[in-house]
Motif scaffolding. Structure first.
Motif, PDB file in Angstrom:
ATOM      1  N   GLY A   1       0.817  -1.196   0.000  1.00  0.00           N
ATOM      2  CA  GLY A   1       0.000   0.000   0.000  1.00  0.00           C
ATOM      3  C   GLY A   1       0.855   1.253   0.000  1.00  0.00           C
ATOM      4  O   GLY A   1       2.063   1.193   0.209  1.00  0.00           O
ATOM      5  N   ARG A   2       0.208   2.385  -0.252  1.00  0.00           N
ATOM      6  CA  ARG A   2       0.857   3.686  -0.177  1.00  0.00           C
ATOM      7  C   ARG A   2       0.150   4.479   0.904  1.00  0.00           C
ATOM      8  O   ARG A   2      -1.030   4.273   1.171  1.00  0.00           O
ATOM      9  N   GLY A   3       0.904   5.384   1.517  1.00  0.00           N
ATOM     10  CA  GLY A   3       0.301   6.151   2.585  1.00  0.00           C
ATOM     11  C   GLY A   3       0.727   7.600   2.578  1.00  0.00           C
ATOM     12  O   GLY A   3       1.677   7.987   1.900  1.00  0.00           O
ATOM     13  N   ILE A   4       0.018   8.397   3.327  1.00  0.00           N
ATOM     14  CA  ILE A   4       0.321   9.812   3.515  1.00  0.00           C
ATOM     15  C   ILE A   4       0.596  10.000   5.012  1.00  0.00           C
ATOM     16  O   ILE A   4      -0.203   9.577   5.849  1.00  0.00           O
ATOM     17  N   VAL A   5       1.709  10.632   5.340  1.00  0.00           N
ATOM     18  CA  VAL A   5       2.049  10.892   6.735  1.00  0.00           C
ATOM     19  C   VAL A   5       1.240  12.089   7.212  1.00  0.00           C
ATOM     20  O   VAL A   5       1.286  13.167   6.606  1.00  0.00           O
ATOM     21  N   THR A   6       0.475  11.903   8.286  1.00  0.00           N
ATOM     22  CA  THR A   6      -0.353  12.990   8.806  1.00  0.00           C
ATOM     23  C   THR A   6       0.202  13.566  10.110  1.00  0.00           C
ATOM     24  O   THR A   6      -0.057  14.717  10.420  1.00  0.00           O
ATOM     25  N   GLU A   7       0.931  12.778  10.874  1.00  0.00           N
ATOM     26  CA  GLU A   7       1.509  13.242  12.136  1.00  0.00           C
ATOM     27  C   GLU A   7       2.896  12.630  12.287  1.00  0.00           C
ATOM     28  O   GLU A   7       3.136  11.509  11.825  1.00  0.00           O
ATOM     29  N   THR A   8       3.787  13.358  12.973  1.00  0.00           N
ATOM     30  CA  THR A   8       5.126  12.826  13.237  1.00  0.00           C
ATOM     31  C   THR A   8       5.504  13.078  14.695  1.00  0.00           C
ATOM     32  O   THR A   8       4.910  13.927  15.363  1.00  0.00           O
ATOM     33  N   GLY A   9       6.484  12.328  15.154  1.00  0.00           N
ATOM     34  CA  GLY A   9       7.041  12.552  16.490  1.00  0.00           C
ATOM     35  C   GLY A   9       6.042  12.337  17.605  1.00  0.00           C
ATOM     36  O   GLY A   9       5.315  11.346  17.646  1.00  0.00           O
ATOM     37  N   MET A  10       5.978  13.292  18.513  1.00  0.00           N
ATOM     38  CA  MET A  10       5.126  13.165  19.696  1.00  0.00           C
ATOM     39  C   MET A  10       3.646  13.423  19.389  1.00  0.00           C
ATOM     40  O   MET A  10       2.812  13.261  20.257  1.00  0.00           O
TER      41      MET A  10
END
Length: 164
Positions: free
Chosen positions: A49-58
């Motif tokens: 699958g492919r994805g989109i990063v919506t949040e990172t880190g904490m």
């Protein structure tokens, strides 16, 4: 795509994910792990699958869990009495009541020891094996011995056994 979400939910089975967005029904709470999102810390066990990063880190779900574990101030434990960490915010009601009971027993033990010391010195009680020694020295020894014996170290063990 199948994902192991054990790090988030503790669920041992893999969860199927889809690209379709399900509209949330009115009054229905938000799901912890929506069916169209894969989270950091969760392994993809099957599929592509492919994805989109919506949040990172904490800001991720794992990051929020880390913040909850570390505490609001970044994990630095507050100090109580100078050197001991303050864990009173994490106490259960039973632990708080046991701590209060231990404090009351400790204060009563000190009062009893002071009374015994004063009465022993007033009556002139001295060491039977050494009658020439001062009475106050012998009574300090007796009072300290009583104070040490009165410390309620077995209360948590007794409560644990009785509750199990």
């Amino acid at each position: 795509v199948k994902v192991s979400e054990m790090a988030l939910t503790g669920e041992p089975d893999d969860v199927s994910k889809t690209w379709k967005v399900k509209p949330r029904k009115e009054g229905e709470p938000e799901k912890l792990t929506p069916e169209n999102m894969v989270f950091s810390g969760c392994n993809v066990t099957n599929g592509k699958g492919r994805g989109i990063v919506t949040e990172t880190g904490m800001q991720t779900r794992i990051g929020r869990i880390a913040q909850l574990i570390a505490g609001e101030d970044g994990g630095r434990a507050k100090k109580k009495c100078g050197c001991l960490p303050d864990t009173s915010a994490n106490q259960t009601p039973l632990q708080a009541k046991l701590e209060a009971l231990g404090g009351r027993i400790g204060i009563m033990a000190i009062v009893v020891c002071v009374v015994i010391f004063i009465v022993g010195v007033a009556l002139g009680r001295s060491d039977p094996s050494n009658p020439d020694a001062d009475a106050w020295l012998y009574m300090i020894l007796i009072a300290v011995t009583l104070a040490v014996a009165a410390i309620p170290e077995g209360i948590p063990l007794c409560v644990t056994i009785s509750l199990s």
